[in-house]
Design an enzyme around this catalytic site. Structure first.
Site, PDB file in Angstrom:
ATOM      1  N   HIS A 461       0.831  -1.202   0.000  1.00 16.26           N
ATOM      2  CA  HIS A 461       0.000   0.000   0.000  1.00 16.26           C
ATOM      3  C   HIS A 461       0.873   1.263   0.000  1.00 16.26           C
ATOM      4  O   HIS A 461       0.745   2.129  -0.863  1.00 16.26           O
ATOM      5  CB  HIS A 461      -0.914  -0.026   1.236  1.00 16.26           C
ATOM      6  N   GLU A 462       1.767   1.331   0.974  1.00 14.44           N
ATOM      7  CA  GLU A 462       2.597   2.534   1.093  1.00 14.44           C
ATOM      8  C   GLU A 462       3.519   2.685  -0.110  1.00 14.44           C
ATOM      9  O   GLU A 462       3.790   3.792  -0.560  1.00 14.44           O
ATOM     10  CB  GLU A 462       3.396   2.504   2.407  1.00 14.44           C
ATOM     11  N   HIS A 465       1.753   4.489  -2.843  1.00 16.47           N
ATOM     12  CA  HIS A 465       1.826   5.949  -2.669  1.00 16.47           C
ATOM     13  C   HIS A 465       3.188   6.457  -3.133  1.00 16.47           C
ATOM     14  O   HIS A 465       3.304   7.498  -3.770  1.00 16.47           O
ATOM     15  CB  HIS A 465       1.685   6.315  -1.190  1.00 16.47           C
ATOM     16  N   HIS A 468       3.556   6.835  -6.762  1.00 12.61           N
ATOM     17  CA  HIS A 468       2.823   8.029  -7.205  1.00 12.61           C
ATOM     18  C   HIS A 468       3.714   9.270  -7.027  1.00 12.61           C
ATOM     19  O   HIS A 468       3.777  10.143  -7.892  1.00 12.61           O
ATOM     20  CB  HIS A 468       1.555   8.140  -6.350  1.00 12.61           C
TER      21      HIS A 468
HETATM   22 ZN   LIG Z   1      -2.803   5.279   2.039  1.00 10.17          ZN
END
Ligand SMILES: [Zn+2]
Length: 673
Positions: A461-462, A465, A468
């Site tokens: 998940h991290e 990010h 991105h």
């Molecule tokens: Zn998040």
């Protein structure tokens, strides 16, 4: 010696930076920016993008770069000195921010730039200017002097109160300990949790075990402790953090919440919104408060029956009354019984280094990027690593730090933050750098750190990010990477990555048994995959409960009656909760996302973006999951564009249509979705 916080020639000099550098550095930058801005406005009567906006982007970048390590160290070191330095600098920073956002001359200059933008200015330049003009309005630039001053005071007070909210939660957590003499009270706890408790006791010169209120300990007890009383004790500690129901009232956040809600409401009304929820949506993908509420309620109504059935099944399985401190425990048992899977068994396959390597390999297969560990980079703790990311052609794109393990004083949870944003102004490119922070169980005495599958999902998940942040192609920092992306779409790249942690091919590359080195066997993966839905509907309803609570609290706030925190919570629970919580539960008092983070009237974003992410992952699945072509499209349409284009348009460009809700429901195992 020159102030190391002002050195922009390298990565932050973590070994040189200390709390006393903070205030002088920020004062110097702010003073210089004030002067530069005055000159710009005086000397540029007919401003255009290059003469006005570019220098302002430059200034924003410079300030953010100096502040980033301060904000970061305050969170990961949690020392009093860093906290004080942070608190001392916060008013200066907030004041400066408001001063810029409320500068009428600057607003007028941006308006001139906008009207003069050539047709071929491109979406990025146009977007930078539009965002700036929108934000001027949101910060009360058009207000008469008295109201404007009031708005500024509100922003100052909000920042300070939110910081106090967070620090109360941290202090209440740190102060909570439970001493255990008798090993039998800890039956069921996994070895890593026991070892931790033993080490905590030794650290304080105590015999036996000491349980602390950090998330890994809390989670381990809730899932594995056979001792029901122990689970209830930890639950009580956890849900009363920052409240008047805990052991010490001095960390009670009730007053902070009243102040925060009242200030937010007042600020929203000052600039023409009916309430803070409407104000919050001005920068989000969702169009109206009605749309958010009906989105959450639609999701709840599609999920409710399945969630009730899941709870009934769990009840039947447990053959005992289910209190909130029983649910995770019995879900875990159900997983073991029905799918003969256990987190502990799985953990043996996920040494942290193998997982990180496998994750990087996935990034390479999807996006053609390579990630390489860099040595000799100064950091703030011995367990921190730094990685460089390179494009297919070997060109460096950026880098990031990882700080993966829980330790005392460190803020709980997992997050990424920007250290340096991408910038390409006047032909001079600065590459993006980020921090990736988790709170995994630290390595045991043999130096081995094993992750649960949940941890693996968190790391993916991290990292989503982080991609991105790192893969952006945008030149202007205010809309590069995650900046300028609507908050309710920000979780799309991260939640998309989570899905890959449920794919056999990927997990094989992320696993090697701690003793045998063997990758995750297929049969074990199948069990894990089959167990994916266990608890999913209950978790979904819980997230909807949080989202609805946060949104209603902000949209229904009435200054005459003040914050109706517990009443609203009870009403929301009446409407959507599947599991009943006891009267002493004070979840709002430690709800950091909403009262200290950026999720105010925005917690719904998790579900909103999950719909996008599940629907986007469907596109990968249709093409065979680890698919270069789909990844290329996702990268160019979503990851690279930052805040430079309307996110719905960007999504349609990637997917060929608007997002649909069905994929998420199917992912939760809801039949007929
Ligand atoms: Zn998040």
């Amino acid at each position: 010696m020159a102030n190391p916080l002002l050195d922009t020639t390298s990565l932050p000099r973590f070994t040189d930076i200390s709390p006393e550098h903070v205030l002088p550095a920020l004062k110097e930058i702010v003073a210089a920016h004030r002067q530069k801005l005055a000159e710009l406005l005086d000397k540029t009567p007919e401003p255009d993008f290059d003469s006005l906006v570019a220098p302002l982007e430059e200034m924003g970048h410079e300030l953010a770069r100096a502040w980033s390590p301060v904000n970061h160290l305050q969170g990961v070191l949690g020392s009093t000195a860093w906290r004080e330095a942070y608190n001392d600098a916060l008013p200066l920073l907030t004041e400066h921010g408001t001063e810029l956002s409320q500068n009428v001359r600057l607003q007028q200059a941006y308006a001139i730039v906008e009207s003069g933008l050539p047709d071929d200015a491109g979406p990025a330049r146009r977007s930078v200017v539009e965002h700036a003009l929108r934000d001027f309005r949101l910060f009360g630039v058009d207000l008469p002097a008295v109201e404007k001053t009031r708005f500024k005071v509100i922003m100052q007070q909000l920042a300070a109160t939110q910081a106090s909210f967070e620090q109360n939660v941290q202090d209440a957590s740190d102060a909570w300990v439970l001493h255990i003499d008798d090993a039998s009270e800890l039956t069921g706890l996994p070895p890593h949790a026991l070892a931790r408790a033993l080490a905590e006791a030794r650290k304080r010169d105590r015999r036996g075990w000491l349980l602390t209120l950090d998330y890994p300990t809390y989670d381990a007890v809730m899932k594995h402790a056979e001792n029901r009383g122990l689970r209830e004790t930890l639950y009580h500690g956890w849900v009363t953090r920052g409240s008047n129901q805990g052991s010490n009232n001095c960390w009670d956040n009730s007053a902070n919440i009243d102040i925060i809600l009242s200030l937010r409401h007042e600020a929203a009304q000052l600039v023409g919104y009916a309430n803070y929820a409407e104000y919050s949506l001005a920068t989000k993908m969702a169009a109206s408060t009605g749309e958010v509420l009906s989105f959450l309620r639609k999701l709840a109504s599609r999920t409710r029956a399945a969630a009730e059935k899941d709870l009934a099944d769990l009840h039947e399985f447990a053959r005992t009354a289910l209190e909130p401190w029983d649910v995770s425990f019995w879900l875990e048992k159900l997983k073991q019984r029905k799918y003969s899977i256990s987190n502990e068994l799985l953990r043996q396959y996920f040494p942290v280094n193998t997982v990180v390597e496998g994750l990087f390999e996935l990034a390479e297969r999807l996006y053609g990027v390579t990630l390489v560990s860099a040595n000799n980079i100064a950091a703030w703790h011995g367990s921190v690593h730094y990685y460089t990311i390179r494009n297919e052609d070997g060109e460096p794109i950026g880098g990031f730090y990882t700080d993966l393990f829980a330790r005392g004083g460190k803020r709980s949870g997992a997050w990424i933050d920007e250290c340096i944003s991408r910038k390409n102004l006047n032909g001079n490119t600065v590459r993006p750098v980020g921090y990736l922070v988790c709170n995994f169980s630290p390595p045991d005495e043999t130096g081995q750190a094993l992750l649960t599958h949940d941890d693996v999902v968190t790391l993916f998940h991290e990292f989503g990010h982080m991609l991105h942040h790192l893969l952006t192609r945008i030149d202007y920092p205010s809309i590069a990477g995650i900046n300028g992306v609507p908050w309710d779409a920000v979780e799309l790249p991260s939640q998309l990555m989570e899905n890959f942690a449920w794919h056999y091919d990927v997990l094989q590359g992320c696993s090697s048994h701690a003793d045998t080195g063997e990758p995750l066997p297929r049969v074990l993966f199948d069990k894990l995959d089959n167990s994916r839905h266990v608890g999913a509907t209950l978790a979904m309803m819980r997230q909807i409960e949080f989202g609805l609570f946060d949104f209603r609290l902000h949209s229904e706030y009435d200054p005459k009656t003040g914050a109706a925190v517990l009443d609203t919570l009870n009403e929301v629970r009446e409407e959507v909760a599947i599991i009943r919580h006891p009267q002493y539960n004070r979840m709002p008092m430690s709800f950091l996302h909403v009262f200290a983070g950026g999720y105010a009237a925005g917690y719904y974003s998790y579900k909103w973006a999950e719909v996008l992410a599940a629907d986007a992952f469907d596109a990968f699945e249709e093409a065979g999951v680890v698919d270069r072509e789909t990844a290329r499209r996702f990268r160019s349409k979503i990851l690279e564009v930052g805040g430079s284009r309307d996110i719905m348009q960007a999504y349609i460009a990637f997917r060929g249509r608007k997002p649909e809700i069905g994929a998420l429901l199917r992912q939760c195992g809801i039949e007929g979705a």
